[in-house]
Design an enzyme around this catalytic site. Structure first.
Site, short mmCIF file in Angstrom:
data_model
loop_
_atom_site.label_atom_id
_atom_site.label_comp_id
_atom_site.label_asym_id
_atom_site.label_seq_id
_atom_site.Cartn_x
_atom_site.Cartn_y
_atom_site.Cartn_z
N HIS A 88 0.73 -0.99 -0.53
CA HIS A 88 -0.26 -0.03 -0.05
C HIS A 88 1.00 1.36 0.17
O HIS A 88 0.62 2.19 -0.12
CB HIS A 88 -0.74 0.33 1.66
CG HIS A 88 -2.27 -0.88 1.37
ND1 HIS A 88 -2.91 -1.15 1.89
CD2 HIS A 88 -2.28 -2.32 0.46
CE1 HIS A 88 -3.93 -1.95 2.35
NE2 HIS A 88 -3.49 -2.97 1.04
N ASP A 143 -4.66 -7.79 -5.39
CA ASP A 143 -4.13 -6.83 -4.13
C ASP A 143 -2.94 -5.52 -5.05
O ASP A 143 -3.20 -5.61 -6.48
CB ASP A 143 -3.95 -7.36 -3.13
CG ASP A 143 -2.04 -8.27 -3.60
OD1 ASP A 143 -2.04 -7.98 -4.13
OD2 ASP A 143 -2.12 -8.75 -2.49
#
Ligand code: T3D
Length: 261
Positions: A88, A143
């Site tokens: 992230h 992801d």
């Protein structure tokens, strides 16, 4: 800054980050995610850098998460936390960086490697490269931002198909679907990327950066908000050296000499 899993090189306004674990097809370990994130940060802070390139060493761009590292993890490991602390940060760093990033996709981009490729602003791709959402093969969902980037680029049906089949999508198909900007013969990849990067590194960096910000914000805003935001950013660009220089150069019928401010 010292790196072990990537090569960082900055000159002539261009920072190049080369993923450098070719024996694993540049699989991402925790350390490589962290080094790549720090390299983007460093390039973002360096005023001399006006364009970035990310590529892979060897025959792949990246095979995604290092599965040997996954296997070696202890039982209490949280994948969610690993994603939050690692990928992230990397993906957000790339999107927030207000300089153009070129993905020089030299070979397969699989799993999170595909996510990193999609987080670049421009993808110039070798005709030998391919894209693969390898996640479903190991029982995972995509992801590293893929569920956000990919349907926007190629539409839900194709993105979902890529996810559930984990098929390798060749460069030519990726181009036809709008996933990438150019496909070039493999041996011409870095030469083509250098030409693009050189041109971007001598462009109006402030305007390029704020365009990136406006377009990313534009995904989630109403037309009214987008128009207002454009007016705000244009106010900033309208006071820049490069705006005056661009207009002056046009009127004097010469090439503009942008300084990026
Ligand atoms: O857990 C979490 O942290 C969540 C995060 C998940 C993010 C993800 O990215 S999940 C997806 C992970 N990636 C994959 O599942 C892809 C695995 N790799 C492959 O499917 C294939 O390697 C490729 C399709 C990418 C390429 O195939 P091929 O036939 O060209 O090469 P190869 O022979 O499979 O691989 C060459 C070498 O690289 C081989 O090692 P060896 O036998 O020569 O010693 C192989 O083991 C190694 N390698 C390839 N991918 C990985 C890898 N080693 C570790 N991790 C890898 N991802």
């Amino acid at each position: 800054m010292q790196f072990e899993n990537i090569i960082y090189n900055a000159h002539s306004g261009i920072a190049t980050i080369t993923l450098n674990r070719p024996q694993t097809l540049n699989a991402f370990t925790e350390q490589m995610i962290d080094e790549t994130t720090r390299a983007f940060k460093q390039a973002g802070r360096d005023k001399m850098v006006r364009c970035l390139v990310i590529t892979g060493n060897g025959r792949a761009f990246s095979s995604g998460q290092d599965l040997a590292e996954v296997q070696a993890r202890a039982g209490q490991f949280s994948i969610g936390e690993h994603l939050r602390k690692g990928y992230h940060q990397l993906i957000k760093q790339m999107v927030a960086l207000e300089k153009p990033i070129i993905g020089a996709i030299n070979g397969i981009a699989a799993g999170a490697g595909c996510g990193v490729a999609l987080a670049a602003d421009i993808r110039i791709v070798s005709d030998k490269a391919s894209f693969m959402l390898a996640f479903s093969k190991i029982g995972l969902v995509p992801d590293s931002g893929i569920n956000w980037f990919l349907p926007r680029l190629i539409g839900y049906a194709r993105a979902y198909e890529m996810a559930i089949t984990a098929d390798k999508i060749p460069a030519a198909t990726a181009l036809e679907w709008g996933m990438v900007n150019r496909v070039v013969p493999h041996e011409q990849l870095m030469e083509t990327v250098s030409a693009w990067a050189g041109s971007l590194a001598s462009g109006p960096t402030l305007a390029y950066g704020l365009t990136k910000r406006a377009m990313n914000k534009g995904w989630d805003t109403s037309l009214d908000e987008a128009l207002e935001y454009e007016a705000h950013l244009q106010e900033v660009c309208g006071r820049s050296h490069d705006n005056s220089e661009g207009i002056q150069a046009f009127l004097e019928k010469r090439e503009a000499r942008f300084i990026g401010k």
